[in-house]
Design a protein around this motif. Structure first.
Motif, PDB file in Angstrom:
ATOM      1  N   ASP A  28      77.592  34.116  61.949  1.00 38.27           N
ATOM      2  CA  ASP A  28      78.305  33.873  60.938  1.00 38.27           C
ATOM      3  C   ASP A  28      77.845  32.696  60.139  1.00 38.27           C
ATOM      4  OD1 ASP A  28      79.841  36.165  61.368  1.00 38.27           O
ATOM      5  OD2 ASP A  28      81.728  34.868  61.871  1.00 38.27           O
ATOM      6  N   LYS A  29      77.136  31.688  60.956  1.00 41.24           N
ATOM      7  CA  LYS A  29      76.980  30.235  60.258  1.00 41.24           C
ATOM      8  C   LYS A  29      75.419  30.170  59.907  1.00 41.24           C
ATOM      9  CE  LYS A  29      76.666  25.475  61.524  1.00 41.24           C
ATOM     10  NZ  LYS A  29      76.796  24.254  62.399  1.00 41.24           N
ATOM     11  N   ASP A  30      74.573  30.875  60.787  1.00 41.42           N
ATOM     12  CA  ASP A  30      73.013  30.655  60.438  1.00 41.42           C
ATOM     13  C   ASP A  30      72.526  32.090  60.568  1.00 41.42           C
ATOM     14  OD1 ASP A  30      72.727  27.878  60.649  1.00 41.42           O
ATOM     15  OD2 ASP A  30      73.253  28.047  62.715  1.00 41.42           O
ATOM     16  N   SER A  31      71.545  32.530  59.565  1.00 37.72           N
ATOM     17  CA  SER A  31      70.801  33.615  59.570  1.00 37.72           C
ATOM     18  C   SER A  31      69.874  33.699  60.976  1.00 37.72           C
ATOM     19  CB  SER A  31      69.979  33.673  58.644  1.00 37.72           C
ATOM     20  OG  SER A  31      70.645  34.144  57.300  1.00 37.72           O
ATOM     21  N   ALA A  32      69.746  34.798  61.606  1.00 37.87           N
ATOM     22  CA  ALA A  32      68.785  34.941  62.689  1.00 37.87           C
ATOM     23  C   ALA A  32      67.955  35.899  62.529  1.00 37.87           C
ATOM     24  CB  ALA A  32      69.720  35.125  64.109  1.00 37.87           C
ATOM     25  N   ASN A  33      66.736  35.715  63.386  1.00 35.13           N
ATOM     26  CA  ASN A  33      65.792  36.555  63.290  1.00 35.13           C
ATOM     27  C   ASN A  33      65.218  37.401  64.475  1.00 35.13           C
ATOM     28  OD1 ASN A  33      64.428  34.575  64.305  1.00 35.13           O
ATOM     29  ND2 ASN A  33      62.626  34.515  62.883  1.00 35.13           N
ATOM     30  N   LEU A  34      65.662  36.895  65.526  1.00 37.06           N
ATOM     31  CA  LEU A  34      65.358  37.543  66.763  1.00 37.06           C
ATOM     32  C   LEU A  34      66.530  37.637  67.685  1.00 37.06           C
ATOM     33  CD1 LEU A  34      63.108  38.621  68.640  1.00 37.06           C
ATOM     34  CD2 LEU A  34      62.569  36.259  69.415  1.00 37.06           C
ATOM     35  N   PHE A  35      66.673  38.775  68.426  1.00 32.85           N
ATOM     36  CA  PHE A  35      67.852  39.053  68.971  1.00 32.85           C
ATOM     37  C   PHE A  35      67.590  39.503  70.425  1.00 32.85           C
ATOM     38  CE2 PHE A  35      68.969  39.174  64.835  1.00 32.85           C
ATOM     39  CZ  PHE A  35      70.497  38.551  64.729  1.00 32.85           C
ATOM     40  N   VAL A  36      67.781  38.935  71.436  1.00 33.39           N
ATOM     41  CA  VAL A  36      67.324  39.371  72.671  1.00 33.39           C
ATOM     42  C   VAL A  36      68.628  39.596  73.716  1.00 33.39           C
ATOM     43  CG1 VAL A  36      66.100  38.481  74.890  1.00 33.39           C
ATOM     44  CG2 VAL A  36      65.285  37.718  72.644  1.00 33.39           C
ATOM     45  N   ALA A  37      68.902  40.788  73.716  1.00 34.21           N
ATOM     46  CA  ALA A  37      70.082  41.057  74.749  1.00 34.21           C
ATOM     47  C   ALA A  37      69.775  41.682  76.178  1.00 34.21           C
ATOM     48  CB  ALA A  37      71.107  42.161  73.960  1.00 34.21           C
ATOM     49  N   LYS A  38      70.187  41.000  77.036  1.00 32.53           N
ATOM     50  CA  LYS A  38      69.923  41.564  78.513  1.00 32.53           C
ATOM     51  C   LYS A  38      70.960  41.706  79.302  1.00 32.53           C
ATOM     52  CE  LYS A  38      65.360  39.362  78.474  1.00 32.53           C
ATOM     53  NZ  LYS A  38      64.674  40.482  77.951  1.00 32.53           N
ATOM     54  N   LEU A  39      71.210  42.953  79.943  1.00 35.39           N
ATOM     55  CA  LEU A  39      72.425  43.227  80.629  1.00 35.39           C
ATOM     56  C   LEU A  39      72.207  43.554  82.000  1.00 35.39           C
ATOM     57  CD1 LEU A  39      72.667  44.400  77.291  1.00 35.39           C
ATOM     58  CD2 LEU A  39      75.381  44.569  78.193  1.00 35.39           C
ATOM     59  N   ASN A  40      73.192  43.554  82.758  1.00 44.84           N
ATOM     60  CA  ASN A  40      73.280  43.870  84.207  1.00 44.84           C
ATOM     61  C   ASN A  40      74.280  44.908  84.461  1.00 44.84           C
ATOM     62  OD1 ASN A  40      70.999  42.087  84.900  1.00 44.84           O
ATOM     63  ND2 ASN A  40      72.595  40.420  84.579  1.00 44.84           N
ATOM     64  N   PHE A  41      74.116  46.149  85.120  1.00 43.19           N
ATOM     65  CA  PHE A  41      75.021  47.037  85.364  1.00 43.19           C
ATOM     66  C   PHE A  41      74.949  47.423  86.929  1.00 43.19           C
ATOM     67  CE2 PHE A  41      71.420  49.308  83.670  1.00 43.19           C
ATOM     68  CZ  PHE A  41      71.293  50.550  84.663  1.00 43.19           C
ATOM     69  N   PRO A  42      76.079  48.112  87.494  1.00 39.52           N
ATOM     70  CA  PRO A  42      75.919  48.443  88.898  1.00 39.52           C
ATOM     71  C   PRO A  42      75.135  49.747  88.953  1.00 39.52           C
ATOM     72  CG  PRO A  42      77.994  48.797  88.082  1.00 39.52           C
ATOM     73  CD  PRO A  42      77.263  48.233  86.965  1.00 39.52           C
ATOM     74  N   LYS A  43      73.762  49.741  89.386  1.00 33.94           N
ATOM     75  CA  LYS A  43      72.864  50.864  89.675  1.00 33.94           C
ATOM     76  C   LYS A  43      73.428  51.830  90.628  1.00 33.94           C
ATOM     77  CE  LYS A  43      70.303  48.402  93.229  1.00 33.94           C
ATOM     78  NZ  LYS A  43      70.649  49.033  94.410  1.00 33.94           N
ATOM     79  N   ASP A  44      74.449  51.856  91.483  1.00 36.98           N
ATOM     80  CA  ASP A  44      74.942  52.697  92.200  1.00 36.98           C
ATOM     81  C   ASP A  44      75.969  53.416  91.566  1.00 36.98           C
ATOM     82  OD1 ASP A  44      72.940  51.890  94.159  1.00 36.98           O
ATOM     83  OD2 ASP A  44      74.435  50.729  95.065  1.00 36.98           O
ATOM     84  N   VAL A  45      76.566  52.549  90.501  1.00 41.88           N
ATOM     85  CA  VAL A  45      77.733  53.365  89.916  1.00 41.88           C
ATOM     86  C   VAL A  45      77.634  54.021  88.576  1.00 41.88           C
ATOM     87  CG1 VAL A  45      80.263  52.873  89.116  1.00 41.88           C
ATOM     88  CG2 VAL A  45      79.307  51.585  91.128  1.00 41.88           C
ATOM     89  N   LEU A  46      76.579  53.390  87.762  1.00 43.23           N
ATOM     90  CA  LEU A  46      76.266  53.644  86.267  1.00 43.23           C
ATOM     91  C   LEU A  46      74.950  53.851  86.424  1.00 43.23           C
ATOM     92  CD1 LEU A  46      78.251  51.130  84.394  1.00 43.23           C
ATOM     93  CD2 LEU A  46      78.873  53.402  84.905  1.00 43.23           C
ATOM     94  N   GLU A  47      74.569  54.681  85.398  1.00 47.04           N
ATOM     95  CA  GLU A  47      73.172  55.085  85.065  1.00 47.04           C
ATOM     96  C   GLU A  47      72.997  55.142  83.533  1.00 47.04           C
ATOM     97  OE1 GLU A  47      71.969  59.830  85.156  1.00 47.04           O
ATOM     98  OE2 GLU A  47      71.978  58.893  86.957  1.00 47.04           O
ATOM     99  N   VAL A  48      71.879  54.572  82.959  1.00 43.83           N
ATOM    100  CA  VAL A  48      71.831  54.735  81.691  1.00 43.83           C
ATOM    101  C   VAL A  48      70.939  56.148  80.949  1.00 43.83           C
ATOM    102  CG1 VAL A  48      70.347  53.747  79.563  1.00 43.83           C
ATOM    103  CG2 VAL A  48      71.648  52.125  81.280  1.00 43.83           C
ATOM    104  N   VAL A  49      71.857  56.699  80.223  1.00 42.33           N
ATOM    105  CA  VAL A  49      71.162  57.995  79.551  1.00 42.33           C
ATOM    106  C   VAL A  49      70.187  57.917  78.372  1.00 42.33           C
ATOM    107  CG1 VAL A  49      71.913  60.311  78.683  1.00 42.33           C
ATOM    108  CG2 VAL A  49      73.132  59.134  80.596  1.00 42.33           C
TER     109      VAL A  49
END
Length: 181
Positions: free
Chosen positions: A71-92
């Protein structure tokens, strides 16, 4: 592809487990490069997750959106890194059709390690929100077994301001919890 184990060039951040103004108790991520410390408020750059469902059955697919707010500043690069439980979920799949990102430099997930790395940008003058988060990407997951699954942001997530390329990410939500029956 992002190397999650890379140690020679870390992104400078400080993570503390404080309670934010919304009261959800998630980690507060403060820039470590002279960002002036953490100040809580509506003008901060942030990432959050929103899920299509908080309760699913094993074998069911569901969606989680990554929302960015600047909301305050314009941004030009977005880096989103996530962790999830590999034994419980999988990305489709990763769905970018409603994304504000114009150019993707990394779209990586690894179901064997439970890691997701998404890096995308907007040319100058950058991107700025007006009071609500904007969709960066939708992640389609499949529930593998009956258990509770937490999807969380990695502390190496960042948002860079367009004017000086400084990390302005001051708050990252604690993620989301999915109950699998």
């Amino acid at each position: 592809r992002y190397d999650f184990d890379k140690t020679d060039d870390p992104i400078p951040t400080q993570v503390t487990n404080n309670t934010n103004n919304a009261g959800n108790g998630g980690p507060i991520v403060t820039p470590g490069n002279g960002g002036g410390g953490s100040t809580q408020g509506s003008d901060l750059a942030s990432f959050s997750l929103t899920s299509s469902s908080t309760s699913v059955t094993a074998g069911q697919e569901f969606s989680v959106k990554i929302l960015a707010r600047t909301d305050k500043d314009s941004a030009n690069l977005f880096v989103a890194k996530l962790n999830f439980p590999k034994d419980v979920l999988e990305v489709v799949s990763l769905v970018k059709s409603n994304s504000f990102i114009m150019s993707w430099t990394e779209e990586f997930y690894d179901n064997a390690t439970g890691k997701i790395s998404l890096v995308g940008g907007i040319p100058t003058p950058g991107f700025k929100t007006l009071g609500t988060g904007a969709e960066m990407v939708t992640i389609k997951f499949k529930a593998k077994i009956a258990q509770t699954a937490n999807i969380d942001f990695d502390p190496q997530s960042v948002i860079y301001r367009d004017s000086d390329n400084e990390n302005i990410l001051n708050f990252t939500s604690h993620g989301t919890t999915i109950n699998i029956n």
